[in-house]
Design an enzyme around this catalytic site. Structure first.
Site, PDB file in Angstrom:
ATOM      1  N   GLU A 128       0.823  -1.212   0.000  1.00 17.67           N
ATOM      2  CA  GLU A 128       0.000   0.000   0.000  1.00 17.67           C
ATOM      3  C   GLU A 128       0.858   1.263   0.000  1.00 17.67           C
ATOM      4  O   GLU A 128       1.606   1.502   0.941  1.00 17.67           O
ATOM      5  CB  GLU A 128      -0.915   0.039   1.229  1.00 17.67           C
ATOM      6  CG  GLU A 128      -1.822   1.272   1.232  1.00 17.67           C
ATOM      7  CD  GLU A 128      -2.652   1.405   2.495  1.00 17.67           C
ATOM      8  OE1 GLU A 128      -3.626   2.176   2.473  1.00 17.67           O
ATOM      9  OE2 GLU A 128      -2.309   0.764   3.504  1.00 17.67           O
ATOM     10  N   ASP A 169      -5.474   2.761  -1.935  1.00 23.71           N
ATOM     11  CA  ASP A 169      -6.230   3.615  -1.024  1.00 23.71           C
ATOM     12  C   ASP A 169      -6.414   4.971  -1.705  1.00 23.71           C
ATOM     13  O   ASP A 169      -5.441   5.698  -1.923  1.00 23.71           O
ATOM     14  CB  ASP A 169      -5.471   3.751   0.298  1.00 23.71           C
ATOM     15  CG  ASP A 169      -6.283   4.463   1.361  1.00 23.71           C
ATOM     16  OD1 ASP A 169      -6.869   5.520   1.051  1.00 23.71           O
ATOM     17  OD2 ASP A 169      -6.313   3.981   2.510  1.00 23.71           O
ATOM     18  N   GLN A 193      -9.377   1.125  -0.740  1.00 22.69           N
ATOM     19  CA  GLN A 193      -9.839   1.733   0.506  1.00 22.69           C
ATOM     20  C   GLN A 193     -10.238   3.175   0.215  1.00 22.69           C
ATOM     21  O   GLN A 193      -9.732   3.798  -0.733  1.00 22.69           O
ATOM     22  CB  GLN A 193      -8.763   1.674   1.595  1.00 22.69           C
ATOM     23  CG  GLN A 193      -8.552   0.266   2.122  1.00 22.69           C
ATOM     24  CD  GLN A 193      -7.456   0.167   3.169  1.00 22.69           C
ATOM     25  OE1 GLN A 193      -6.428   0.829   3.069  1.00 22.69           O
ATOM     26  NE2 GLN A 193      -7.665  -0.677   4.165  1.00 22.69           N
ATOM     27  N   GLU A 221     -12.138   2.842   5.327  1.00 26.75           N
ATOM     28  CA  GLU A 221     -11.118   3.110   6.338  1.00 26.75           C
ATOM     29  C   GLU A 221     -11.101   4.610   6.654  1.00 26.75           C
ATOM     30  O   GLU A 221     -10.182   5.338   6.292  1.00 26.75           O
ATOM     31  CB  GLU A 221      -9.740   2.646   5.855  1.00 26.75           C
ATOM     32  CG  GLU A 221      -8.707   2.626   6.972  1.00 26.75           C
ATOM     33  CD  GLU A 221      -7.311   2.285   6.484  1.00 26.75           C
ATOM     34  OE1 GLU A 221      -6.597   1.584   7.212  1.00 26.75           O
ATOM     35  OE2 GLU A 221      -6.931   2.732   5.375  1.00 26.75           O
TER      36      GLU A 221
END
Length: 273
Positions: A143, A178, A206, A246
């Site tokens: 990530e 993300d 995310q 998240e």
């Protein structure tokens, strides 16, 4: 419509962690993710999942001394044995929870060290982890994280992550995309979804609002549009993964605050986005 997973490390903060599973299920979530499971026995977590009809779709491997400020070990020379032992623990939990993805945090670039010096260690560690995880059908995720939230984090950009995945060369090594971090570091989020999702190398999304990391309908990103882009590209390329929620609820730990802030999700499910 994309499938959404509740991040129990951030959502439902008014509840004790183990009670957040039931809260998420009541709000219609069918899957959960969180940072770390290791304070709880696998059988206890598995029981919570079963009791609430939930899937575990993601958690992080142990990151080193989290409370001491560490944010992963994968890029750190001299920590290879500790990394392997920690990842073995993560795989034991993944097996017990039937979780198909584990995120390996890259770690912080030490003072006085060039990022390029750490690349061989990172690639070797993640390659080893991917081969171990493949034995039980688990993907290993990388990530990129923005440098505002985690200064000196080794991995910050989508192009860097995909380049590393190519170098690692294992089919179950994938990128955790993300969109909150992506917007802060790079922007041009929709085009990056269109670029990278069809490659088969995006394992998980995310989301959070930018800049304050609240609900996705708070802030500068147009998630109504981005969800439609993910839908469109997913249908074309066959992607069927999850989007992890998240974010920190804007109402904080106010009783019912997370649920009250889910209007964006209710509209998405109703097809009104």
């Amino acid at each position: 419509m994309p499938r959404f997973a509740a991040n129990l490390s951030m959502l439902y903060p008014e509840h004790a962690f183990l009670d957040r599973f039931e809260a998420a299920a009541r709000d219609g979530f069918q899957a959960v993710e969180y940072l770390f499971p290791y304070e709880h026995e696998p059988r206890e977590l598995a029981a919570r999942l079963r009791a609430n009809g939930l899937q575990q779709v993601l958690f992080n491997a142990p990151p080193g001394d989290w409370n001491g400020g560490e944010r992963g070990m994968a890029c750190l020379p001299g920590r290879e044995q500790e990394f392997r032992e920690a990842f073995a623990q993560a795989l034991r939990y993944a097996q017990a929870l039937s979780c198909p993805r584990v995120h390996v945090m890259a770690g912080l670039v030490p003072d006085g060290v060039e990022r390029a010096e750490l690349r061989p260690t990172y690639v070797a560690n993640v390659r080893w982890a991917a081969r171990e995880a493949a034995r039980q059908g688990v993907d290993v995720l990388l990530e990129p994280i923005n440098t505002r939230d985690i200064p000196r984090f080794f991995l910050n950009r989508q192009d860097h992550a995909h380049e590393l995945v190519g170098e690692i060369g294992e089919p179950n090594a994938k990128v955790q995309m993300d969109l909150y971090h992506c917007q802060i570091v790079e922007g041009d989020v929709a085009m990056k979804i269109r670029q990278y999702l069809p490659t088969g190398r995006v394992g998980h999304f995310q989301i959070a609002g930018v800049p304050l990391r609240h609900e996705p309908d708070h802030g500068e990103l147009n998630y109504t549009y981005l969800f439609s882009v993910i839908d469109e590209v997913s249908q074309a390329c066959g992607w069927d993964g999850w989007i992890g929620c998240e974010y920190r609820p804007a109402r904080g730990a106010e009783p019912g605050g997370t649920s009250a802030g889910l209007e964006w999700l209710r509209q998405a499910k109703a097809g009104t986005r």
